[in-house]
Scaffold this motif. Structure first.
Motif, PDB file in Angstrom:
ATOM      1  N   LEU A   1      54.137  22.865 -47.716  1.00 52.57           N
ATOM      2  CA  LEU A   1      53.827  24.294 -47.757  1.00 52.57           C
ATOM      3  C   LEU A   1      54.692  24.970 -48.829  1.00 52.57           C
ATOM      4  CD1 LEU A   1      53.595  25.016 -43.931  1.00 52.57           C
ATOM      5  CD2 LEU A   1      51.783  24.342 -45.516  1.00 52.57           C
ATOM      6  N   LYS A   2      54.299  24.807 -50.061  1.00 47.06           N
ATOM      7  CA  LYS A   2      55.084  25.296 -51.200  1.00 47.06           C
ATOM      8  C   LYS A   2      55.190  26.813 -51.247  1.00 47.06           C
ATOM      9  CE  LYS A   2      55.551  21.093 -52.737  1.00 47.06           C
ATOM     10  NZ  LYS A   2      56.854  20.403 -52.696  1.00 47.06           N
ATOM     11  N   HIS A   3      54.247  27.511 -50.611  1.00 48.78           N
ATOM     12  CA  HIS A   3      54.237  28.974 -50.673  1.00 48.78           C
ATOM     13  C   HIS A   3      54.781  29.621 -49.404  1.00 48.78           C
ATOM     14  CE1 HIS A   3      52.000  28.875 -54.429  1.00 48.78           C
ATOM     15  NE2 HIS A   3      51.159  28.033 -53.871  1.00 48.78           N
ATOM     16  N   LEU A   4      55.245  28.818 -48.465  1.00 48.63           N
ATOM     17  CA  LEU A   4      55.767  29.360 -47.217  1.00 48.63           C
ATOM     18  C   LEU A   4      57.028  30.166 -47.492  1.00 48.63           C
ATOM     19  CD1 LEU A   4      55.275  29.304 -44.125  1.00 48.63           C
ATOM     20  CD2 LEU A   4      56.944  27.436 -44.010  1.00 48.63           C
ATOM     21  N   GLU A   5      57.041  31.406 -47.042  1.00 51.57           N
ATOM     22  CA  GLU A   5      58.173  32.300 -47.287  1.00 51.57           C
ATOM     23  C   GLU A   5      58.991  32.598 -46.034  1.00 51.57           C
ATOM     24  OE1 GLU A   5      56.459  35.764 -49.005  1.00 51.57           O
ATOM     25  OE2 GLU A   5      55.811  34.755 -50.830  1.00 51.57           O
ATOM     26  N   ILE A   6      58.325  32.605 -44.891  1.00 45.96           N
ATOM     27  CA  ILE A   6      59.007  32.950 -43.635  1.00 45.96           C
ATOM     28  C   ILE A   6      58.707  31.894 -42.574  1.00 45.96           C
ATOM     29  CG2 ILE A   6      59.203  34.664 -41.790  1.00 45.96           C
ATOM     30  CD1 ILE A   6      58.404  36.794 -43.809  1.00 45.96           C
ATOM     31  N   LEU A   7      59.748  31.384 -41.954  1.00 44.77           N
ATOM     32  CA  LEU A   7      59.616  30.432 -40.859  1.00 44.77           C
ATOM     33  C   LEU A   7      60.346  30.998 -39.646  1.00 44.77           C
ATOM     34  CD1 LEU A   7      58.939  27.707 -39.561  1.00 44.77           C
ATOM     35  CD2 LEU A   7      61.018  26.775 -40.617  1.00 44.77           C
ATOM     36  N   ILE A   8      59.588  31.333 -38.609  1.00 45.63           N
ATOM     37  CA  ILE A   8      60.139  31.872 -37.368  1.00 45.63           C
ATOM     38  C   ILE A   8      59.871  30.854 -36.260  1.00 45.63           C
ATOM     39  CG2 ILE A   8      60.183  33.804 -35.761  1.00 45.63           C
ATOM     40  CD1 ILE A   8      61.007  34.550 -38.590  1.00 45.63           C
ATOM     41  N   ALA A   9      60.915  30.162 -35.833  1.00 38.32           N
ATOM     42  CA  ALA A   9      60.748  29.097 -34.838  1.00 38.32           C
ATOM     43  C   ALA A   9      61.811  29.180 -33.749  1.00 38.32           C
ATOM     44  CB  ALA A   9      60.800  27.738 -35.521  1.00 38.32           C
ATOM     45  N   ASN A  10      62.282  30.384 -33.453  1.00 41.10           N
ATOM     46  CA  ASN A  10      63.314  30.550 -32.437  1.00 41.10           C
ATOM     47  C   ASN A  10      62.779  30.339 -31.025  1.00 41.10           C
ATOM     48  OD1 ASN A  10      62.049  33.200 -33.319  1.00 41.10           O
ATOM     49  ND2 ASN A  10      62.941  33.809 -31.359  1.00 41.10           N
ATOM     50  N   ASN A  11      63.690  30.064 -30.116  1.00 35.84           N
ATOM     51  CA  ASN A  11      63.356  29.886 -28.693  1.00 35.84           C
ATOM     52  C   ASN A  11      62.335  28.784 -28.459  1.00 35.84           C
ATOM     53  OD1 ASN A  11      64.993  32.063 -27.441  1.00 35.84           O
ATOM     54  ND2 ASN A  11      63.707  33.374 -28.711  1.00 35.84           N
ATOM     55  N   ASN A  12      62.641  27.615 -28.977  1.00 41.32           N
ATOM     56  CA  ASN A  12      61.861  26.415 -28.709  1.00 41.32           C
ATOM     57  C   ASN A  12      62.805  25.325 -28.221  1.00 41.32           C
ATOM     58  OD1 ASN A  12      58.795  26.418 -29.435  1.00 41.32           O
ATOM     59  ND2 ASN A  12      59.738  27.670 -31.028  1.00 41.32           N
ATOM     60  N   ARG A  13      62.385  24.070 -28.369  1.00 40.36           N
ATOM     61  CA  ARG A  13      63.222  22.939 -27.965  1.00 40.36           C
ATOM     62  C   ARG A  13      63.408  21.977 -29.133  1.00 40.36           C
ATOM     63  NH1 ARG A  13      60.081  21.700 -22.216  1.00 40.36           N
ATOM     64  NH2 ARG A  13      60.350  23.785 -21.305  1.00 40.36           N
ATOM     65  N   ILE A  14      63.443  22.509 -30.312  1.00 40.38           N
ATOM     66  CA  ILE A  14      63.516  21.690 -31.523  1.00 40.38           C
ATOM     67  C   ILE A  14      64.882  21.014 -31.611  1.00 40.38           C
ATOM     68  CG2 ILE A  14      63.398  21.715 -34.038  1.00 40.38           C
ATOM     69  CD1 ILE A  14      61.576  24.172 -33.795  1.00 40.38           C
ATOM     70  N   THR A  15      64.861  19.693 -31.694  1.00 43.59           N
ATOM     71  CA  THR A  15      66.108  18.921 -31.739  1.00 43.59           C
ATOM     72  C   THR A  15      66.498  18.513 -33.151  1.00 43.59           C
ATOM     73  OG1 THR A  15      64.863  16.873 -31.332  1.00 43.59           O
ATOM     74  CG2 THR A  15      65.752  18.021 -29.419  1.00 43.59           C
ATOM     75  N   SER A  16      65.537  18.444 -34.048  1.00 41.19           N
ATOM     76  CA  SER A  16      65.835  18.060 -35.430  1.00 41.19           C
ATOM     77  C   SER A  16      64.749  18.581 -36.353  1.00 41.19           C
ATOM     78  CB  SER A  16      65.946  16.541 -35.562  1.00 41.19           C
ATOM     79  OG  SER A  16      64.697  15.924 -35.246  1.00 41.19           O
ATOM     80  N   LEU A  17      65.089  18.686 -37.627  1.00 42.12           N
ATOM     81  CA  LEU A  17      64.140  19.134 -38.639  1.00 42.12           C
ATOM     82  C   LEU A  17      63.856  17.999 -39.607  1.00 42.12           C
ATOM     83  CD1 LEU A  17      65.721  22.600 -39.523  1.00 42.12           C
ATOM     84  CD2 LEU A  17      63.766  22.187 -38.022  1.00 42.12           C
ATOM     85  N   PRO A  18      62.615  17.861 -40.055  1.00 48.60           N
ATOM     86  CA  PRO A  18      62.315  16.809 -41.034  1.00 48.60           C
ATOM     87  C   PRO A  18      62.952  17.149 -42.378  1.00 48.60           C
ATOM     88  CG  PRO A  18      60.419  18.242 -40.747  1.00 48.60           C
ATOM     89  CD  PRO A  18      61.422  18.663 -39.716  1.00 48.60           C
TER      90      PRO A  18
END
Length: 300
Positions: free
Chosen positions: A170-187
């Motif tokens: 996603l080369k044009h992605l400007e905003i990532l809102i991912a709060n309040n989840n169970r994410i343990t790691s990012l790729p």
């Protein structure tokens, strides 16, 4: 006297029948039939009204291009939504109990905004194949890399445990809102999101950020509060030279640790200038400078 008494007895019997204590009379049968007829008519009218509403609602959605179904106690997206096809630009089903986004989402080819915040969507319950058919999406809780027009990805307040590797496309992605989840790691592929300028990953289960995070050269605001972070990627401040806002409260990273990181001084100067500008214009500032992380003594 007997006749009189007999008359009285007969009168009492007649009154009893009139009050419904005796056998059902012809008049009572007619009354019951009338009641049933009226009830059936009311039920038929209700069904007709429901049918009309089910027809009118999709027509209204198509005319406006907007489907607003937030706070509707939904467990699934109504089937009639998919029937609206390419007429729909906005679909808001936030604050429900929805557990999955099926393949049928592919029918909404002109969708520009999809809001799924605060549902029960778990990993594997989103049809990525269906979403790839939506080529003009600009706000979406989750997506695949083929959504080349995606600008904002909002997946807050769900139960997601990770982000797809394809997010790096996603080369044009400007905003990532991912709060309040169970994410343990990012790729590590997230480093490919070269246009990102705002990221909110607060209140997750992150223990570290990938080194590729340093590739986000346009990043201006990062919130990772309330995670298990103990350090930042090496040369993070040096590489993310536009970073102004950093929220590390509720992590293992203290202000003392931050001050030992290369590039801290330059970052500190940028954020202090922003704070002063907010004070000058009285915009969004309480007048108290936030150090960005907790002090050691606060953790004792």
């Amino acid at each position: 006297m007997q006749v009189v008494n007999g008359s009285k007895v007969m009168l009492m019997a007649s009154q009893g029948l009139h009050q419904g204590d005796g056998p059902i009379t012809k008049n009572s049968s007619v009354s019951a039939a009338s009641t049933r007829k009226a009830s059936n008519a009311k039920e038929a009218q209700t069904q007709k009204l429901d049918t009309n509403i089910s027809k009118i609602r999709p027509e209204r959605w198509k005319a406006t291009g907007i489907i607003a179904l937030s706070d509707s106690s939904l467990k699934a997206v109504p089937e009639e939504v998919w029937g609206c096809g390419s007429s729909i630009r906005v679909l808001d089903v936030s604050n429900n109990c929805i557990e999955a986004i099926p393949q049928e989402v592919a029918a909404l080819k002109s969708l520009q905004k999809l809001i799924l915040t605060a549902n029960d969507i778990a990993d594997g319950n989103i049809s990525w194949e269906g979403l790839t058919c939506v080529q003009t999406l600009v706000t979406l809780p989750s997506s695949l890399g083929s959504m080349t027009h995606l600008r904002e990805l909002c997946i807050a307040n769900n139960r997601l445990e990770n982000l797809p590797v394809e997010i790096g496309l996603l080369k044009h992605l400007e905003i990532l809102i991912a709060n309040n989840n169970r994410i343990t790691s990012l790729p590590s592929s997230i480093g490919g999101c070269e246009s990102l300028n705002e990221v909110d990953l607060s209140s997750n289960l992150l223990a570290e950020l990938p080194e590729a995070f340093g590739n986000l050269r346009h990043l201006k605001a990062l919130s990772v509060r309330n995670n298990g972070l103990t350090s930042l990627p090496s040369a993070f401040f040096m590489k993310c030279s536009q970073l102004i806002t950093l929220d590390l409260h509720g992590t293992e990273i203290t202000n003392d640790v931050l001050r030992q990181v290369d590039g801290w001084e330059e970052f500190d100067e940028r954020r202090r200038k922003k704070h002063q500008k907010q004070l000058d214009f009285r915009v969004g500032s309480s007048g108290v400078f936030d150090e960005g992380a907790d002090d050691d003594y606060r953790r004792l």
